[in-house]
Design a protein around this motif. Structure first.
Motif, PDB file in Angstrom:
ATOM      1  N   GLU A 588      12.654  22.178 -11.444  1.00 27.66           N
ATOM      2  CA  GLU A 588      13.910  21.491 -11.125  1.00 27.66           C
ATOM      3  C   GLU A 588      13.998  21.192  -9.632  1.00 27.66           C
ATOM      4  O   GLU A 588      14.413  20.097  -9.218  1.00 27.66           O
ATOM      5  CB  GLU A 588      15.093  22.348 -11.563  1.00 27.66           C
ATOM      6  CG  GLU A 588      16.458  21.713 -11.350  1.00 27.66           C
ATOM      7  CD  GLU A 588      16.770  20.662 -12.403  1.00 27.66           C
ATOM      8  OE1 GLU A 588      17.524  19.727 -12.075  1.00 27.66           O
ATOM      9  OE2 GLU A 588      16.267  20.777 -13.532  1.00 27.66           O
ATOM     10  N   LEU A 589      13.589  22.134  -8.806  1.00 26.49           N
ATOM     11  CA  LEU A 589      13.589  21.910  -7.364  1.00 26.49           C
ATOM     12  C   LEU A 589      12.616  20.798  -6.986  1.00 26.49           C
ATOM     13  O   LEU A 589      12.917  19.970  -6.109  1.00 26.49           O
ATOM     14  CB  LEU A 589      13.220  23.209  -6.639  1.00 26.49           C
ATOM     15  CG  LEU A 589      13.097  23.119  -5.109  1.00 26.49           C
ATOM     16  CD1 LEU A 589      14.435  22.736  -4.481  1.00 26.49           C
ATOM     17  CD2 LEU A 589      12.581  24.424  -4.523  1.00 26.49           C
ATOM     18  N   ASP A 590      11.470  20.768  -7.634  1.00 30.69           N
ATOM     19  CA  ASP A 590      10.505  19.695  -7.353  1.00 30.69           C
ATOM     20  C   ASP A 590      11.111  18.324  -7.626  1.00 30.69           C
ATOM     21  O   ASP A 590      10.869  17.365  -6.872  1.00 30.69           O
ATOM     22  CB  ASP A 590       9.245  19.886  -8.198  1.00 30.69           C
ATOM     23  CG  ASP A 590       8.411  21.074  -7.734  1.00 30.69           C
ATOM     24  OD1 ASP A 590       8.576  21.491  -6.567  1.00 30.69           O
ATOM     25  OD2 ASP A 590       7.607  21.584  -8.535  1.00 30.69           O
ATOM     26  N   GLN A 591      11.882  18.205  -8.700  1.00 30.65           N
ATOM     27  CA  GLN A 591      12.516  16.930  -9.017  1.00 30.65           C
ATOM     28  C   GLN A 591      13.557  16.556  -7.959  1.00 30.65           C
ATOM     29  O   GLN A 591      13.642  15.407  -7.525  1.00 30.65           O
ATOM     30  CB  GLN A 591      13.161  16.993 -10.399  1.00 30.65           C
ATOM     31  CG  GLN A 591      12.147  17.123 -11.536  1.00 30.65           C
ATOM     32  CD  GLN A 591      12.821  17.225 -12.887  1.00 30.65           C
ATOM     33  OE1 GLN A 591      14.052  17.301 -12.983  1.00 30.65           O
ATOM     34  NE2 GLN A 591      12.030  17.243 -13.948  1.00 30.65           N
ATOM     35  N   LYS A 686      24.669  18.719   2.402  1.00 26.44           N
ATOM     36  CA  LYS A 686      25.690  19.263   1.508  1.00 26.44           C
ATOM     37  C   LYS A 686      25.285  19.060   0.044  1.00 26.44           C
ATOM     38  O   LYS A 686      25.453  19.954  -0.797  1.00 26.44           O
ATOM     39  CB  LYS A 686      27.037  18.597   1.783  1.00 26.44           C
ATOM     40  CG  LYS A 686      27.619  18.888   3.160  1.00 26.44           C
ATOM     41  CD  LYS A 686      28.929  18.135   3.368  1.00 26.44           C
ATOM     42  CE  LYS A 686      29.479  18.343   4.782  1.00 26.44           C
ATOM     43  NZ  LYS A 686      29.845  19.737   5.032  1.00 26.44           N
ATOM     44  N   THR A 687      24.736  17.869  -0.242  1.00 23.45           N
ATOM     45  CA  THR A 687      24.304  17.592  -1.615  1.00 23.45           C
ATOM     46  C   THR A 687      23.156  18.506  -2.030  1.00 23.45           C
ATOM     47  O   THR A 687      23.125  19.023  -3.147  1.00 23.45           O
ATOM     48  CB  THR A 687      23.885  16.122  -1.741  1.00 23.45           C
ATOM     49  OG1 THR A 687      24.976  15.276  -1.344  1.00 23.45           O
ATOM     50  CG2 THR A 687      23.486  15.785  -3.171  1.00 23.45           C
ATOM     51  N   PHE A 688      22.202  18.698  -1.125  1.00 27.54           N
ATOM     52  CA  PHE A 688      21.045  19.532  -1.438  1.00 27.54           C
ATOM     53  C   PHE A 688      21.464  20.975  -1.713  1.00 27.54           C
ATOM     54  O   PHE A 688      20.999  21.604  -2.679  1.00 27.54           O
ATOM     55  CB  PHE A 688      20.049  19.483  -0.275  1.00 27.54           C
ATOM     56  CG  PHE A 688      18.842  20.336  -0.477  1.00 27.54           C
ATOM     57  CD1 PHE A 688      17.842  19.964  -1.354  1.00 27.54           C
ATOM     58  CD2 PHE A 688      18.688  21.543   0.213  1.00 27.54           C
ATOM     59  CE1 PHE A 688      16.714  20.752  -1.548  1.00 27.54           C
ATOM     60  CE2 PHE A 688      17.573  22.341   0.027  1.00 27.54           C
ATOM     61  CZ  PHE A 688      16.584  21.939  -0.857  1.00 27.54           C
ATOM     62  N   ILE A 689      22.334  21.523  -0.890  1.00 26.94           N
ATOM     63  CA  ILE A 689      22.807  22.905  -1.099  1.00 26.94           C
ATOM     64  C   ILE A 689      23.511  23.028  -2.440  1.00 26.94           C
ATOM     65  O   ILE A 689      23.289  23.980  -3.200  1.00 26.94           O
ATOM     66  CB  ILE A 689      23.731  23.333   0.057  1.00 26.94           C
ATOM     67  CG1 ILE A 689      22.929  23.463   1.367  1.00 26.94           C
ATOM     68  CG2 ILE A 689      24.432  24.646  -0.267  1.00 26.94           C
ATOM     69  CD1 ILE A 689      23.781  23.698   2.588  1.00 26.94           C
ATOM     70  N   ALA A 690      24.357  22.052  -2.749  1.00 26.67           N
ATOM     71  CA  ALA A 690      25.071  22.085  -4.032  1.00 26.67           C
ATOM     72  C   ALA A 690      24.101  21.983  -5.198  1.00 26.67           C
ATOM     73  O   ALA A 690      24.233  22.688  -6.212  1.00 26.67           O
ATOM     74  CB  ALA A 690      26.087  20.945  -4.084  1.00 26.67           C
ATOM     75  N   ASN A 691      23.087  21.099  -5.075  1.00 27.02           N
ATOM     76  CA  ASN A 691      22.124  20.937  -6.160  1.00 27.02           C
ATOM     77  C   ASN A 691      21.288  22.204  -6.378  1.00 27.02           C
ATOM     78  O   ASN A 691      21.027  22.601  -7.513  1.00 27.02           O
ATOM     79  CB  ASN A 691      21.204  19.754  -5.875  1.00 27.02           C
ATOM     80  CG  ASN A 691      21.922  18.420  -6.013  1.00 27.02           C
ATOM     81  OD1 ASN A 691      22.995  18.343  -6.607  1.00 27.02           O
ATOM     82  ND2 ASN A 691      21.350  17.374  -5.448  1.00 27.02           N
ATOM     83  N   VAL A 692      20.842  22.825  -5.292  1.00 23.58           N
ATOM     84  CA  VAL A 692      20.016  24.026  -5.420  1.00 23.58           C
ATOM     85  C   VAL A 692      20.808  25.157  -6.049  1.00 23.58           C
ATOM     86  O   VAL A 692      20.320  25.872  -6.941  1.00 23.58           O
ATOM     87  CB  VAL A 692      19.438  24.428  -4.055  1.00 23.58           C
ATOM     88  CG1 VAL A 692      18.794  25.810  -4.131  1.00 23.58           C
ATOM     89  CG2 VAL A 692      18.419  23.406  -3.573  1.00 23.58           C
ATOM     90  N   THR A 693      22.026  25.373  -5.583  1.00 28.05           N
ATOM     91  CA  THR A 693      22.811  26.508  -6.089  1.00 28.05           C
ATOM     92  C   THR A 693      23.279  26.297  -7.526  1.00 28.05           C
ATOM     93  O   THR A 693      23.461  27.276  -8.257  1.00 28.05           O
ATOM     94  CB  THR A 693      24.018  26.771  -5.181  1.00 28.05           C
ATOM     95  OG1 THR A 693      24.781  25.562  -5.041  1.00 28.05           O
ATOM     96  CG2 THR A 693      23.564  27.244  -3.809  1.00 28.05           C
ATOM     97  N   THR A 694      23.477  25.048  -7.942  1.00 30.47           N
ATOM     98  CA  THR A 694      23.979  24.799  -9.305  1.00 30.47           C
ATOM     99  C   THR A 694      22.865  24.410 -10.272  1.00 30.47           C
ATOM    100  O   THR A 694      22.681  25.033 -11.314  1.00 30.47           O
ATOM    101  CB  THR A 694      25.066  23.709  -9.289  1.00 30.47           C
ATOM    102  OG1 THR A 694      24.542  22.522  -8.675  1.00 30.47           O
ATOM    103  CG2 THR A 694      26.288  24.170  -8.526  1.00 30.47           C
TER     104      THR A 694
END
Length: 762
Positions: A588-591, A686-694
């Motif tokens: 998921e992180l790779d995507q 901000k988007t990256f942090i939100a995506n990683v945590t969720t």
């Protein structure tokens, strides 16, 4: 033992119901009535009614088997070899143990006195727990009932042979002079007090022909085991025939009882001292508690001499009274002299000791009962068939599921979450990790702060002209030198240095755009370089959260399941699933990262707001400089004030700062590019942090963690898998049987103490 047989019990009756030539494992069907076990009046008056009621409690606790579970109040007679302690025990209990001129006591002897309507005496052997199970069963099966003390020597010889003590049987193999087994002598009668005393083997200082170093070590081990128990009252016996400074028992008791709160010193053989000698005076000083101090004090008794070996207990007591009336010990208080006074002291001391210990004993008992029930609950019912295993696994997984789900959702109710809390919350503490949601929240916050303060390659100070060697930017300091994120902190750049960096990228990104414009793709290239650290920070975060979840599940499994099942359930049902979930999170992180490697796409007005705000800041700065340059101050005429008074003139023609156009059109482009870069970086951060945590942490690692080991997953297992996971080995069956017996004893003791503490006895 160094005592003689009571002359009043010298009739030769063969009433031993276990034949001497029978196997040691023969069991007698029941006790016979004792014909010659009369007690002297002093023994009968050992306790008052109140003392008997209190000591009855301890007797009842022993009767229900609680002494094998908890330390119970008891009297232990200990001392060096040939110190006279066995004679002391004989005088206290009025049981004429057989004499052995070579060794006084070869094993611990437990004397249990109990009140009963009929006189009886039962002898059995309690095997050492370190013996093989088959030997323990054979020894435990031994039990003998006698009707006369004349029969005691033969039975004790038989018990010694059963223990394998060297010399007990001429044809038997040499096993040693001592044993860790315990000889239990239980005597009942209407005149007997409720009392338990233990006679320990005498401490040996030097190896001899019949005693090895291993024997010496064993005696020390046995003594240490008994006297170290916190509810044991030690009767430390020292002989007047030897300097007490050389008698090792004093060193031992002071080591385990440094304040002397539960030690009573006893001096034996005072008649062997030369009247008026210095040695006699030193023992009188000792008896007065002026040298080796014990809070319970000291006592002096006179053993039977060799010539008095055949005297009855009554004659022994009269001889002792006569000695103390004429010896120099007569200066001592009467309550510190003689066996009768010692019985009174022991009765009082034991009574007070028991009253003091019973409330704490009840607390210990309750704790042991709760622990045992918890362990038994973990073991569950016997598991032999696939159906048994499935039922147990479903029950186990349901309990696991409930606790895990509560931890994931942050509903911290129940003993699992509240036991042994940390004073300071820490994501590395086992107690804190139980509260999994709180730990994940802390770790997500730390990840967010780390990306914000350390995720960018360059820290740009737009208001300075500092070089790259300036201090680390605020917020990027790391107080933990072992934190891997401390490496490669952002490099500080001044505004001019940042513009040089931007200009270099703009130049190499030029396309067919007109002079003064810039290729918008340059913003993406700058962004990729500035955000290059994000993925590694996210990978580190995935590793950390996965590790914490694994530790949480491992601790929960250990808390909920039997020890033999933990590695099987972990390897079959949990370990592989955790690895799969982690792999899914990395994919998921790779995507997400692949999306970030394309040109940034943004529809967030925050981006345009930031660009405009930065442009306005630059305009304000230029306007401020222009106004400052166009402003002049003139002193007013005819003004006599000491203060500077001037008129302010602004040359509007000179104020045309906007006409001051930089001939280098690339400079303006670089300013705009830098504004766009800083704006899109914040938006994407901000988007990256939100995506990683969720999308990464929550979706693939934390969410539905309880489903790894739940009733549904158990239901899908085959019979072979269930048997492999839940079938119990023999050790588990033995442990269950042990716990069931332990719980039965503890519940019996708990009922006794509950009724006692609720009464007026205490």
């Amino acid at each position: 033992m160094d005592s003689t047989t009571d002359s009043e019990s010298s009739s030769t009756q063969d009433h031993i119901q276990t034949p001497l030539d029978s196997k040691s494992s023969d069991i007698v069907s029941g006790p016979a009535t004792l014909k010659k076990l009369d007690a002297t009046p002093t023994l009968e008056s050992l306790q008052t009614d109140e003392q008997r009621r209190v000591l009855d409690i301890v007797a009842d606790l022993r009767k229900c088997g609680l002494e094998s579970v908890l330390s119970l109040p008891q009297l232990v007679v200990c001392g060096d070899q040939s110190s006279g302690k066995s004679s002391l025990l004989e005088a206290l209990t009025e049981i004429p143990f057989p004499r052995n001129d070579n060794l006084c006591t070869r094993y611990a002897t437990e004397i249990i006195l109990r009140r009963a309507a009929v006189e009886s005496l039962t002898i059995k052997v309690i095997p050492d727990s370190k013996r093989p199970v088959t030997e323990q069963a054979t020894i435990r099966a031994f039990k003998a009932f006698i009707t006369s003390f004349d029969e005691l020597p033969a039975i004790m010889n038989q018990a010694s042979a059963l223990m394998g003590i060297d010399g007990a049987s001429a044809s038997g193999p040499r096993t040693g002079a001592f044993a860790r087994d315990v000889l239990s002598v239980e005597i009942e009668g209407p005149a007997r007090p409720q009392l338990t005393l233990v006679d320990l083997p005498g401490l040996i200082q030097t190896k001899t022909k019949g005693v090895s170093d291993a024997d010496i070590d064993m005696v020390n081990e046995i003594t240490d085991h008994y006297i170290s128990q916190p509810r044991t009252i030690c009767l430390a016996v020292v002989s007047a025939t030897n300097d007490y400074a050389n008698q090792g028992i004093l060193t031992k008791v002071r080591k385990v009882d440094p304040d002397g709160e539960r030690t009573l010193g006893v001096i034996t053989k005072p008649d062997r001292l030369i009247p008026g000698s210095g040695l006699e005076q030193s023992f009188i000083t000792l008896a007065r508690n002026e040298d080796v101090f014990f809070k319970l004090g000291w006592h002096v008794i006179k053993n039977r001499s060799f010539e008095e070996a055949d005297n009855s207990f009554l004659e022994r007591n009269l001889s002792e009274d006569s000695f103390f009336r004429r010896s120099n010990f007569k200066t001592m208080p009467e309550e510190h002299l003689g066996i009768a006074a010692l019985r009174d002291r022991l009765s009082s001391v034991l009574f007070s000791h028991v009253k003091q210990e019973l409330p704490k004993l009840r607390e210990d008992l309750q704790t042991a009962l709760s622990d045992s029930k918890s362990q038994a609950g973990i073991l569950g019912k016997p598991r032999t068939t696939a159906s048994d295993c499935k039922d147990y696994m479903i029950t186990l997984s349901l309990a696991f599921y409930d606790v895990c789900k509560a931890a994931v959702n942050g509903h911290y109710q129940g003993n699992y979450f509240t036991q042994n809390p940390d004073a300071t919350f820490s994501v590395t503490s086992p107690a804190s990790i139980r509260r999994l949601r709180a730990v994940v929240q802390v770790m997500n916050t730390t990840f967010s702060d780390t990306v914000r303060t350390k995720g960018h390659k360059y820290h740009i100070n737009k208001s300075s002209s500092a070089s790259k060697t300036e201090p680390t930017p605020p917020g990027t300091e790391d107080v933990d030198p072992y934190n891997p994120l401390r490496r490669n902190l952002p490099v500080a750049l001044s505004k001019s240095e940042a513009l040089d960096w931007v200009q270099n990228v703009v130049l190499r990104s030029r396309g067919p755009e007109l002079l003064g414009n810039f290729n918008p793709l340059a913003i993406g290239e700058l962004f990729w370089e500035q955000s290059a650290r994000w993925k590694q920070l996210a990978l580190d975060h995935i590793d950390n959260v996965s590790m914490v979840c694994g530790r949480f599940l491992d601790a929960l499994l250990k808390d909920q399941s039997p020890k033999d099942m933990q590695p099987r359930v972990w390897s079959v049902m949990i370990q592989e699933v955790l690895a799969t979930r982690k792999d899914a999170s990395i994919r998921e992180l790779d995507q997400i990262w692949d999306d970030l490697r394309h040109f940034p796409i943004n529809y967030n007005h925050y981006y345009t707001d930031m660009v405009k705000k930065q442009q306005m800041e630059r305009s304000k700065g230029s306007l401020s400089e222009a106004i400052k340059a166009a402003t002049s101050h003139t002193r007013l005429p005819n003004c006599n004030s000491d203060h500077t008074t001037a008129s302010v003139d602004v040359d509007l023609a000179f104020l045309k700062y906007s006409e001051d156009i930089d001939p280098d059109m690339n400079q303006g482009s670089c300013e705009d590019v830098l504004d766009c870069l800083l704006a899109i970086y914040k938006v994407q951060q901000k988007t990256f942090i939100a995506n990683v945590t969720t999308q990464v942490i929550e979706r693939h690692i934390v969410r539905d963690l309880e489903g790894i080991f739940c009733p549904v997953s158990v239901h899908l297992l085959s019979e072979a898998e269930l048997l492999g996971l839940a079938s119990e080995p023999m050790s588990t069956r033995t442990q269950r049987s042990f716990l069931e017996d332990r719980i039965k004893k503890l519940e019996g003791g708990h009922a006794i103490l509950r009724s006692v503490l609720a009464s007026s006895v205490l």
